[in-house]
Design an enzyme around this catalytic site. Structure first.
Site, mmCIF file in Angstrom:
data_model
loop_
_atom_site.group_PDB
_atom_site.id
_atom_site.type_symbol
_atom_site.label_atom_id
_atom_site.label_comp_id
_atom_site.label_asym_id
_atom_site.label_seq_id
_atom_site.Cartn_x
_atom_site.Cartn_y
_atom_site.Cartn_z
ATOM 1 N N LYS A 55 -6.325 -17.204 18.526
ATOM 2 C CA LYS A 55 -5.992 -17.407 19.933
ATOM 3 C C LYS A 55 -4.818 -16.480 20.236
ATOM 4 O O LYS A 55 -3.928 -16.294 19.412
ATOM 5 C CB LYS A 55 -5.576 -18.875 20.145
ATOM 6 C CG LYS A 55 -4.972 -19.207 21.514
ATOM 7 C CD LYS A 55 -6.055 -19.348 22.548
ATOM 8 C CE LYS A 55 -5.512 -19.890 23.866
ATOM 9 N NZ LYS A 55 -5.378 -21.350 23.848
ATOM 10 N N LEU A 56 -4.796 -15.882 21.416
ATOM 11 C CA LEU A 56 -3.636 -15.127 21.851
ATOM 12 C C LEU A 56 -3.616 -15.039 23.365
ATOM 13 O O LEU A 56 -4.622 -15.298 24.015
ATOM 14 C CB LEU A 56 -3.578 -13.736 21.205
ATOM 15 C CG LEU A 56 -4.354 -12.565 21.803
ATOM 16 C CD1 LEU A 56 -4.055 -11.287 21.025
ATOM 17 C CD2 LEU A 56 -5.824 -12.807 21.816
ATOM 18 N N SER A 57 -2.462 -14.725 23.905
ATOM 19 C CA SER A 57 -2.346 -14.544 25.347
ATOM 20 C C SER A 57 -3.105 -13.285 25.753
ATOM 21 O O SER A 57 -3.122 -12.297 25.018
ATOM 22 C CB SER A 57 -0.873 -14.381 25.745
ATOM 23 O OG SER A 57 -0.108 -15.471 25.324
ATOM 24 N N THR A 110 0.928 -14.546 28.927
ATOM 25 C CA THR A 110 0.369 -14.250 30.248
ATOM 26 C C THR A 110 1.296 -14.776 31.335
ATOM 27 O O THR A 110 1.364 -14.204 32.427
ATOM 28 C CB THR A 110 -1.037 -14.864 30.371
ATOM 29 O OG1 THR A 110 -1.854 -14.338 29.325
ATOM 30 C CG2 THR A 110 -1.674 -14.535 31.713
ATOM 31 N N ALA A 111 2.031 -15.836 31.026
ATOM 32 C CA ALA A 111 3.005 -16.363 31.980
ATOM 33 C C ALA A 111 4.024 -15.287 32.346
ATOM 34 O O ALA A 111 4.338 -15.083 33.530
ATOM 35 C CB ALA A 111 3.717 -17.585 31.396
ATOM 36 N N HIS A 149 1.519 -25.109 29.451
ATOM 37 C CA HIS A 149 0.979 -26.236 28.671
ATOM 38 C C HIS A 149 1.331 -27.589 29.286
ATOM 39 O O HIS A 149 1.360 -27.751 30.503
ATOM 40 C CB HIS A 149 1.426 -26.150 27.212
ATOM 41 C CG HIS A 149 1.010 -24.888 26.511
ATOM 42 N ND1 HIS A 149 -0.201 -24.275 26.747
ATOM 43 C CD2 HIS A 149 1.648 -24.121 25.600
ATOM 44 C CE1 HIS A 149 -0.289 -23.193 25.995
ATOM 45 N NE2 HIS A 149 0.809 -23.073 25.299
#
Length: 281
Positions: A55-57, A110-111, A149
């Site tokens: 998983k990654l941004s 991504t934020a 989150h």
């Protein structure tokens, strides 16, 4: 064949991967060594090419494109799921934002990408573990916090206030779902292995939707002190049709994210394809 797999301990990821790693679905002979880390740690591991699947941004993915390719299944995209910019103060003018100290959950999240698009002049940023941003804000170490989150559901309980929903900002700007995180696999793995993993993750997500209580113990084990109600809100928010398969709309949103980031000089240019498959099954 055993492959290394990294994802976060957050409910959306444990919900997605429970059936896969506990062999509740056909994994086509594949086995997995699992690593649980927050997304920014997973981003850094991807930069070091430590994991076969991770998983990654999506922001970080732009810097890992030479080594990884995006799978069709397992991604987190959606409407109303974006990061929130919050403050101790009841009201904060958006004109002030560029001059304030902002706690972010990681440079390559991504934020932070969305914050950079909305406020390119906001450069006074401090990287803080996502779960500690609210406390840093309360203590006065920062003026604004960029939360992701489960903190979306808890910040008001701590007397904190929303300044801007960056997900809404993206949706107004593009009309697309917001791409938050994806599941990628190493490009140098054989194509048949890549496709097997792609199919297995899809089966795992479909199993989770068909049997939502099946992974409850596993999800709770990694959700720490999170209340069950918050845990299910978290899953409902981040796991959806795009998690089963990106489809045309999901691919369009991801491509647009990359195009805008490239146009604004936020990410480097690359000739590599983003997606593993070209079909929209």
């Amino acid at each position: 064949m055993k492959l290394s797999l990294g994802f976060s301990p957050c409910p959306n990821d444990t919900f997605i991967f429970d059936a896969l790693i506990h062999q509740k679905i056909d994994t086509e002979g594949l086995d997995f060594e699992v690593f649980y880390d927050d997304v920014e740690t997973l981003n850094q591991k991807a930069f070091r090419k430590e994991l076969d699947i991770t998983k990654l941004s999506f922001h970080a993915f732009a810097y890992a494109l030479n080594d990884y390719v995006l799978l069709d299944s397992g991604s987190a995209l959606g409407f109303g799921v974006g990061p929130l910019l919050i403050s101790r103060m009841p009201e904060t003018s958006q004109r002030e934002i560029s001059n304030l100290r902002i706690g972010i959950p990681g440079k390559f999240t991504t934020a932070n990408f969305l914050l950079s698009v909305a406020f390119p002049e906001a450069v006074n940023k401090k990287e803080i573990l996502f779960s500690e941003i609210e406390d840093s804000l309360i203590k006065g170490d920062i003026d604004l916090g960029l939360i992701i989150h489960e903190n979306r559901f808890t910040y008001q309980d701590k007397g904190l206030n929303k300044v801007l929903d960056l997900g809404e900002y993206w949706e107004r700007k593009t009309g697309c779902a917001i791409p938050l995180g994806g599941i990628v696999i190493k490009r140098d793995l054989p194509e048949d292995i890549q496709l097997k993993v792609n199919r297995a993750i899809r089966r795992s997500v479909e199993f989770a939707f068909a049997n939502p209580k099946s992974g409850l113990t596993f999800i709770k084990e990694h959700a720490q002190a999170m209340q069950e109600e918050v845990m299910y809100k978290h899953i409902e928010l981040y796991v959806n049709k795009y998690s089963i398969d990106l489809g045309f709309e999901g691919r369009k949103a991801v491509q647009l994210l990359f195009d805008i980031a490239l146009e604004k000089g936020i990410i480097p240019k690359t000739e590599k394809n983003i997606f593993l498959t070209s079909s929209l099954k």
